[in-house]
Design an enzyme around this catalytic site. Structure first.
Site, PDB file in Angstrom:
ATOM      1  CE1 TYR A 138      -3.123   3.054   0.821  1.00  0.00           C
ATOM      2  CE2 TYR A 138      -1.903   3.257   2.883  1.00  0.00           C
ATOM      3  CZ  TYR A 138      -2.811   3.764   1.963  1.00  0.00           C
ATOM      4  OH  TYR A 138      -3.397   4.983   2.206  1.00  0.00           O
ATOM      5  NE  ARG A 276      -2.444  -3.764  12.272  1.00  0.00           N
ATOM      6  CZ  ARG A 276      -3.345  -2.801  12.175  1.00  0.00           C
ATOM      7  NH1 ARG A 276      -4.613  -3.101  11.984  1.00  0.00           N
ATOM      8  NH2 ARG A 276      -3.008  -1.535  12.293  1.00  0.00           N
TER       9      ARG A 276
HETATM   10  N1  UFG Z   1      -4.679  -1.429  16.759  1.00  0.00           N
HETATM   11  C1  UFG Z   1      -5.005  -2.321  17.784  1.00  0.00           C
HETATM   12  N2  UFG Z   1      -6.123  -3.076  17.623  1.00  0.00           N
HETATM   13  C2  UFG Z   1      -6.941  -3.003  16.535  1.00  0.00           C
HETATM   14  C3  UFG Z   1      -6.594  -2.094  15.505  1.00  0.00           C
HETATM   15  C4  UFG Z   1      -5.458  -1.334  15.648  1.00  0.00           C
HETATM   16  O1  UFG Z   1      -4.308  -2.425  18.774  1.00  0.00           O
HETATM   17  O2  UFG Z   1      -7.943  -3.732  16.471  1.00  0.00           O
HETATM   18  C5  UFG Z   1      -3.490  -0.572  16.923  1.00  0.00           C
HETATM   19  C6  UFG Z   1      -2.438  -0.718  15.847  1.00  0.00           C
HETATM   20  O3  UFG Z   1      -1.520  -1.742  16.174  1.00  0.00           O
HETATM   21  C7  UFG Z   1      -1.808   0.670  15.846  1.00  0.00           C
HETATM   22  C8  UFG Z   1      -2.977   1.599  16.211  1.00  0.00           C
HETATM   23  O4  UFG Z   1      -3.938   0.756  16.833  1.00  0.00           O
HETATM   24  O5  UFG Z   1      -0.852   0.780  16.869  1.00  0.00           O
HETATM   25  C9  UFG Z   1      -3.623   2.267  15.011  1.00  0.00           C
HETATM   26  O6  UFG Z   1      -3.959   1.274  14.031  1.00  0.00           O
HETATM   27  P1  UFG Z   1      -4.868   1.584  12.750  1.00  0.00           P
HETATM   28  O7  UFG Z   1      -5.084   0.298  12.037  1.00  0.00           O
HETATM   29  O8  UFG Z   1      -6.064   2.374  13.177  1.00  0.00           O
HETATM   30  O9  UFG Z   1      -3.965   2.558  11.898  1.00  0.00           O
HETATM   31  P2  UFG Z   1      -2.465   2.332  11.390  1.00  0.00           P
HETATM   32  O10 UFG Z   1      -1.603   3.248  12.199  1.00  0.00           O
HETATM   33  O11 UFG Z   1      -2.069   0.927  11.301  1.00  0.00           O
HETATM   34  O12 UFG Z   1      -2.643   2.815   9.898  1.00  0.00           O
HETATM   35  C10 UFG Z   1      -2.651   4.168   9.536  1.00  0.00           C
HETATM   36  C11 UFG Z   1      -3.511   4.376   8.324  1.00  0.00           C
HETATM   37  C12 UFG Z   1      -2.998   3.555   7.174  1.00  0.00           C
HETATM   38  C13 UFG Z   1      -1.588   3.924   6.919  1.00  0.00           C
HETATM   39  C14 UFG Z   1      -0.782   3.796   8.176  1.00  0.00           C
HETATM   40  C15 UFG Z   1       0.598   4.313   8.017  1.00  0.00           C
HETATM   41  O13 UFG Z   1      -4.808   3.998   8.643  1.00  0.00           O
HETATM   42  O14 UFG Z   1      -3.766   3.816   6.028  1.00  0.00           O
HETATM   43  O15 UFG Z   1      -1.362   4.547   9.224  1.00  0.00           O
HETATM   44  O16 UFG Z   1       1.483   3.460   8.609  1.00  0.00           O
HETATM   45  F1  UFG Z   1      -1.055   3.109   5.989  1.00  0.00           F
END
Ligand code: UFG
Length: 322
Positions: A138, A276
């Protein structure tokens, strides 16, 4: 301005379309509705429910002052399982868009880039000059598009701005986050509060952060949308500018869950699970360049306020679904 908003039936695109209309712009939405919703398109806005690949030439032939390009595949996990879908859907489609803009003399582009272009940072807050080493397909596809845009700006005079979003959250009235496959933390936690899920999994509590859980920079979708308006106004022919969009402050997963408990009054059971794969410990933006060059600053920086707006949206959707 007359503006084409690709992906304007999606979460960020619909909020931006609404704010653009309120600011007096004429907006046309182009969205194939593969993940967006026709009823998320603001009232009075024409929706062309087609694929960009099929119709972009004939649409731009109408004459537009600019394009805001939100349409994309945006699930990190899916991008690892099915990279072709992302190279095709994000990169090839964006190249078609760039070529059509060139052919029809569309002068301005604002592109939805992402913090995922940086990958695991050496330093936080992340500045725009930080190395770009995406850790997933992505992020790699968004970075490839950023590179293509630079070429079209320098060689063909396009006025372009890429906005690298950190963690977009919150809602704007009836415009909010409703993904068929939900992976984002705040909507997942709010699903627990609204009884759609039993508990939330905390992906790792052994990160080198204060409480051991991942830290992210949550930016309100309305602040994000307003940055697009500023970007549009500042776009300059022959230049491709890149800005990080975040508030410059990080919150941990536990802090987010606590804010959701406070706002909803629900106990929200949480359970620590394994990390994750590919999740960095801390992602926080430096919002300095956007502040000095665009005159933009996030106004809605209170996490509880961001969660409250998302919660009101979630509750309103639940009432409609009953
Ligand atoms: N998390 C949990 N449990 C869940 C979902 C998320 O603990 O059920 C944690 C993740 O590990 C992370 C935080 O919550 O620490 C935020 O996770 P998100 O999935 O909400 O967002 P991300 O930071 O993984 O992703 C965001 C954007 C993506 C982008 C990324 C850049 O949503 O589109 O940042 O790294 F690619």
């Amino acid at each position: 301005m007359k503006l084409l908003v690709t992906g304007g039936a999606g979460y960020v695109g619909s909020v931006c379309a609404a704010r653009l209309v309120e600011s007096g712009h004429e907006v046309v939405v182009l969205d194939d509705l593969s993940t967006g919703h026709a009823d998320a398109v603001p009232d009075g806005v024409r929706l062309i429910a087609e694929n960009i690949d099929d119709v972009i030439g004939s649409v731009l032939a109408e004459g537009f002052d600019g394009v805001l390009h939100f349409a994309a595949k945006s699930l990190v996990g899916e991008s690892q399982q099915d990279p072709a879908k992302y190279w095709q859907g994000n990169v090839v489609t964006s190249l078609r868009l760039l070529d059509a803009m060139r052919e029809h003399g569309t002068p301005r582009l604002v592109f939805s880039s992402t913090a995922a272009t940086y990958g695991e940072p050496d330093q936080v807050p992340i500045v725009e000059t930080a190395p770009t080493r995406p850790t997933n397909t992505y992020g790699a596809t968004k970075l490839a598009i950023d590179h293509a845009i630079t070429g079209y700006a320098t060689s063909h005079g396009l006025a372009a701005v890429s906005l690298r979003y950190f963690n977009v959250a919150g809602a704007y009235g009836r415009f909010g986050e409703r993904h068929a496959t939900e992976t984002h933390l705040i909507p997942i936690v709010l699903q627990v509060a609204s009884g759609k899920r039993e508990k939330v999994a905390i992906y790792g509590d052994d990160y080198p952060t204060e409480d051991g859980t991942g830290v992210r920079d949550y930016i309100h979708v309305v602040d994000l949308a307003d940055a697009h308006l500023k970007a549009l106004a500042h776009a300059t022919g022959g230049e491709h500018r890149i800005y990080n969009l975040g508030i410059g402050v990080g919150f941990s997963v536990r802090q987010v869950i606590d804010a959701c408990r406070e706002v909803t009054g629900h106990p929200i059971p949480a359970e620590v699970s394994p990390r994750r794969s590919g999740d960095p410990a801390v992602l926080v933006a430096s919002a300095e360049r956007a502040r000095t060059e665009l005159g933009w600053k996030a106004e809605r920086v209170d996490l509880t306020g961001i969660v409250r707006d998302a919660w009101e949206f979630t509750q309103a959707r639940s009432r409609q679904e009953v």
